[in-house]
Motif scaffolding. Structure first.
Motif, PDB file in Angstrom:
ATOM      1  N   LEU A 115       0.814  -1.217   0.000  1.00  0.00           N
ATOM      2  CA  LEU A 115       0.000   0.000   0.000  1.00  0.00           C
ATOM      3  C   LEU A 115       0.848   1.269   0.000  1.00  0.00           C
ATOM      4  CD1 LEU A 115      -3.099  -0.477   2.339  1.00  0.00           C
ATOM      5  CD2 LEU A 115      -3.093   0.173  -0.072  1.00  0.00           C
ATOM      6  N   ASP A 116       1.975   1.248   0.714  1.00  0.00           N
ATOM      7  CA  ASP A 116       2.779   2.466   0.826  1.00  0.00           C
ATOM      8  C   ASP A 116       4.044   2.401  -0.035  1.00  0.00           C
ATOM      9  OD1 ASP A 116       3.998   0.499   2.283  1.00  0.00           O
ATOM     10  OD2 ASP A 116       4.499   1.776   3.994  1.00  0.00           O
ATOM     11  N   ASP A 117       4.094   1.449  -0.983  1.00  0.00           N
ATOM     12  CA  ASP A 117       5.254   1.339  -1.865  1.00  0.00           C
ATOM     13  C   ASP A 117       4.986   2.090  -3.169  1.00  0.00           C
ATOM     14  OD1 ASP A 117       6.441  -0.247   0.007  1.00  0.00           O
ATOM     15  OD2 ASP A 117       5.958  -2.140  -0.987  1.00  0.00           O
ATOM     16  N   ASP A 118       5.959   2.853  -3.621  1.00  0.00           N
ATOM     17  CA  ASP A 118       5.825   3.588  -4.884  1.00  0.00           C
ATOM     18  C   ASP A 118       6.355   2.705  -6.007  1.00  0.00           C
ATOM     19  OD1 ASP A 118       5.317   5.495  -6.744  1.00  0.00           O
ATOM     20  OD2 ASP A 118       6.969   6.833  -6.190  1.00  0.00           O
ATOM     21  N   LEU A 119       5.552   1.748  -6.437  1.00  0.00           N
ATOM     22  CA  LEU A 119       5.957   0.803  -7.465  1.00  0.00           C
ATOM     23  C   LEU A 119       5.505   1.281  -8.840  1.00  0.00           C
ATOM     24  CD1 LEU A 119       4.917  -2.553  -5.730  1.00  0.00           C
ATOM     25  CD2 LEU A 119       7.151  -1.438  -5.673  1.00  0.00           C
ATOM     26  N   SER A 120       6.297   0.980  -9.844  1.00  0.00           N
ATOM     27  CA  SER A 120       5.859   1.218 -11.217  1.00  0.00           C
ATOM     28  C   SER A 120       4.795   0.186 -11.561  1.00  0.00           C
ATOM     29  CB  SER A 120       7.031   1.104 -12.183  1.00  0.00           C
ATOM     30  OG  SER A 120       7.485  -0.244 -12.249  1.00  0.00           O
TER      31      SER A 120
ATOM     32  N   VAL B 241      -5.089   4.878   6.077  1.00  0.00           N
ATOM     33  CA  VAL B 241      -6.354   4.204   5.805  1.00  0.00           C
ATOM     34  C   VAL B 241      -6.579   3.144   6.872  1.00  0.00           C
ATOM     35  CG1 VAL B 241      -5.142   2.649   4.203  1.00  0.00           C
ATOM     36  CG2 VAL B 241      -7.628   2.798   4.130  1.00  0.00           C
ATOM     37  N   TYR B 242      -7.828   3.023   7.297  1.00  0.00           N
ATOM     38  CA  TYR B 242      -8.198   2.044   8.320  1.00  0.00           C
ATOM     39  C   TYR B 242      -8.724   0.799   7.636  1.00  0.00           C
ATOM     40  CZ  TYR B 242     -10.423   0.033  12.480  1.00  0.00           C
ATOM     41  OH  TYR B 242     -10.786  -0.795  13.514  1.00  0.00           O
ATOM     42  N   ASN B 243      -8.165  -0.342   7.999  1.00  0.00           N
ATOM     43  CA  ASN B 243      -8.592  -1.616   7.426  1.00  0.00           C
ATOM     44  C   ASN B 243      -9.563  -2.295   8.391  1.00  0.00           C
ATOM     45  OD1 ASN B 243      -8.780  -3.896   5.826  1.00  0.00           O
ATOM     46  ND2 ASN B 243      -7.002  -4.856   6.773  1.00  0.00           N
ATOM     47  N   LEU B 244     -10.797  -2.457   7.947  1.00  0.00           N
ATOM     48  CA  LEU B 244     -11.840  -3.022   8.803  1.00  0.00           C
ATOM     49  C   LEU B 244     -11.594  -4.491   9.121  1.00  0.00           C
ATOM     50  CD1 LEU B 244     -14.931  -1.377   7.082  1.00  0.00           C
ATOM     51  CD2 LEU B 244     -14.090  -0.863   9.371  1.00  0.00           C
ATOM     52  N   SER B 245     -10.863  -5.188   8.280  1.00  0.00           N
ATOM     53  CA  SER B 245     -10.660  -6.621   8.477  1.00  0.00           C
ATOM     54  C   SER B 245      -9.791  -6.929   9.687  1.00  0.00           C
ATOM     55  CB  SER B 245     -10.044  -7.244   7.221  1.00  0.00           C
ATOM     56  OG  SER B 245     -10.937  -7.122   6.136  1.00  0.00           O
ATOM     57  N   ASP B 246      -8.656  -6.214   9.800  1.00  0.00           N
ATOM     58  CA  ASP B 246      -7.759  -6.479  10.931  1.00  0.00           C
ATOM     59  C   ASP B 246      -7.711  -5.327  11.935  1.00  0.00           C
ATOM     60  OD1 ASP B 246      -6.306  -4.551   9.609  1.00  0.00           O
ATOM     61  OD2 ASP B 246      -4.682  -5.893   8.990  1.00  0.00           O
ATOM     62  N   ARG B 247      -8.557  -4.285  11.682  1.00  0.00           N
ATOM     63  CA  ARG B 247      -8.669  -3.140  12.586  1.00  0.00           C
ATOM     64  C   ARG B 247      -7.314  -2.447  12.799  1.00  0.00           C
ATOM     65  NH1 ARG B 247     -13.735  -3.427  14.994  1.00  0.00           N
ATOM     66  NH2 ARG B 247     -14.767  -5.449  14.791  1.00  0.00           N
ATOM     67  N   GLN B 248      -6.568  -2.329  11.702  1.00  0.00           N
ATOM     68  CA  GLN B 248      -5.269  -1.679  11.742  1.00  0.00           C
ATOM     69  C   GLN B 248      -5.251  -0.494  10.776  1.00  0.00           C
ATOM     70  OE1 GLN B 248      -2.691  -2.688  13.802  1.00  0.00           O
ATOM     71  NE2 GLN B 248      -4.088  -4.235  14.624  1.00  0.00           N
ATOM     72  N   PHE B 249      -4.411   0.491  11.095  1.00  0.00           N
ATOM     73  CA  PHE B 249      -4.189   1.606  10.187  1.00  0.00           C
ATOM     74  C   PHE B 249      -2.981   1.313   9.306  1.00  0.00           C
ATOM     75  CE2 PHE B 249      -6.777   3.831  13.320  1.00  0.00           C
ATOM     76  CZ  PHE B 249      -7.544   4.669  12.520  1.00  0.00           C
TER      77      PHE B 249
ATOM     78  N   THR C  66     -10.693   2.700   2.565  1.00  0.00           N
ATOM     79  CA  THR C  66     -11.214   1.704   3.507  1.00  0.00           C
ATOM     80  C   THR C  66     -12.239   0.804   2.815  1.00  0.00           C
ATOM     81  OG1 THR C  66     -10.850   3.088   5.463  1.00  0.00           O
ATOM     82  CG2 THR C  66     -12.552   1.397   5.629  1.00  0.00           C
ATOM     83  N   LEU C  67     -13.103   1.409   2.023  1.00  0.00           N
ATOM     84  CA  LEU C  67     -14.105   0.640   1.274  1.00  0.00           C
ATOM     85  C   LEU C  67     -13.434  -0.290   0.279  1.00  0.00           C
ATOM     86  CD1 LEU C  67     -17.138   0.253   0.666  1.00  0.00           C
ATOM     87  CD2 LEU C  67     -16.942   2.100  -1.006  1.00  0.00           C
ATOM     88  N   LEU C  68     -12.378   0.203  -0.381  1.00  0.00           N
ATOM     89  CA  LEU C  68     -11.668  -0.607  -1.364  1.00  0.00           C
ATOM     90  C   LEU C  68     -10.999  -1.810  -0.696  1.00  0.00           C
ATOM     91  CD1 LEU C  68     -10.916  -0.633  -4.401  1.00  0.00           C
ATOM     92  CD2 LEU C  68      -8.804   0.535  -3.783  1.00  0.00           C
ATOM     93  N   LEU C  69     -10.371  -1.583   0.455  1.00  0.00           N
ATOM     94  CA  LEU C  69      -9.740  -2.694   1.172  1.00  0.00           C
ATOM     95  C   LEU C  69     -10.779  -3.711   1.644  1.00  0.00           C
ATOM     96  CD1 LEU C  69      -6.977  -1.023   3.380  1.00  0.00           C
ATOM     97  CD2 LEU C  69      -6.669  -2.447   1.356  1.00  0.00           C
ATOM     98  N   ARG C  70     -11.908  -3.195   2.111  1.00  0.00           N
ATOM     99  CA  ARG C  70     -12.964  -4.089   2.595  1.00  0.00           C
ATOM    100  C   ARG C  70     -13.494  -4.967   1.470  1.00  0.00           C
ATOM    101  NH1 ARG C  70     -14.313  -7.092   6.737  1.00  0.00           N
ATOM    102  NH2 ARG C  70     -16.534  -7.124   7.219  1.00  0.00           N
ATOM    103  N   GLN C  71     -13.511  -4.408   0.282  1.00  0.00           N
ATOM    104  CA  GLN C  71     -14.022  -5.143  -0.879  1.00  0.00           C
ATOM    105  C   GLN C  71     -13.194  -6.392  -1.163  1.00  0.00           C
ATOM    106  OE1 GLN C  71     -13.720  -3.042  -4.655  1.00  0.00           O
ATOM    107  NE2 GLN C  71     -15.711  -3.789  -5.289  1.00  0.00           N
TER     108      GLN C  71
END
Length: 248
Positions: free
Chosen positions: A11-16, A156-164, A211-216
């Motif tokens: 998520l926080d990697d600037d990948l090509s 971003v907050y991840n609802l699955s593991d309740r982590q930021f 958050t919605l995208l991760l939950r999806q």
């Protein structure tokens, strides 16, 4: 799970685009190897098998007739059911039809370009949107330049593991996010404001969307999707048609 874990890890990697694709291929290959070691027959996951399951479901439930309602891939499945198991079908409803003859690998880029063009034209033709967000397509182009030079980082907050998580928003991520938002009438309505806000450095509306995208991810089976696509489309295409040789 390999794909979901990777999505959170990068998520926080600037990948090509090429680097991101390679990491995804590695995760999917690991998933495939694990399933094969478990004795799973990946060739059994396709639309014809799905259609047979649905036909059996009608019999088990004891329905003499029923109506099929399909959305997106569900429309392709409904068409397959009508083709292979027409018994007991009273009617079908196809929402966002995905024809059996379509090749999503070849057509997604063209479809995305058309969808974005309609989105920008729709705002320009709507008096309220045009006044509130003039020259939206040009502002979007400016945002693309900005993100190319300096990507944004938001939490971003991840609802699955309740982590930021820290999420890096570069151009590729933004395009993916907005393309997914085009699937929802509710989200499409806020896209003009989001584009303006991001250009001006305001990111308040971005974390809830992420958050919605991760939950999806917890409700979409990437493995099933890849299995179906490999069986029905990719296997019948040439490597260069699917972007294998033009990945950069």
């Amino acid at each position: 799970p390999e794909f979901i874990d990777l999505t959170r890890d990068i998520l926080d990697d600037d990948l090509s685009l090429a680097q991101g694709n390679q990491r995804q291929l590695e995760a999917l290959a690991a998933c495939g190897d694990r399933l094969l070691q478990e004795g799973i027959d990946l060739t059994a996951y396709n639309s014809a098998e799905n259609a047979a399951d649905v036909a059996d479901l009608r019999l088990v439930l004891g329905y003499e007739e029923w109506n099929l309602y399909g959305v997106s891939y569900g429309t392709r499945l409904a068409q397959t059911i009508v083709r292979d198991h027409p018994e007991g079908i009273r009617s079908i409803i196809l929402d966002s039809a995905y024809p059996l003859a379509a090749n999503i690998q070849l057509e997604t880029a063209v479809n995305a370009d058309r969808a974005f063009a309609l989105f920008f034209a729709g705002c320009a033709a709507d008096p309220a949107c045009a006044v509130a967000y003039p020259d939206l397509e040009q502002v979007f182009a400016e945002l693309v330049v900005q993100l190319n030079e300096s990507p944004l980082v938001v939490q971003v907050y991840n609802l699955s593991d309740r982590q930021f998580y820290d999420a890096l928003i570069n151009v590729d991520f933004l395009l993916y996010l907005l393309f997914q938002a085009l699937y929802s009438v509710e989200l499409t309505k806020i896209m003009p404001k989001l584009i303006y806000d991001l250009r001006d450095g305001r990111t308040n509306d971005l974390p809830p969307l992420l958050t919605l995208l991760l939950r999806q991810l917890d409700f979409v089976s990437v493995g099933m999707q890849i299995s179906v696509q490999c069986n029905e489309e990719i296997a019948l295409s040439k490597p260069d048609e699917n972007g294998q040789e033009t990945n950069e």
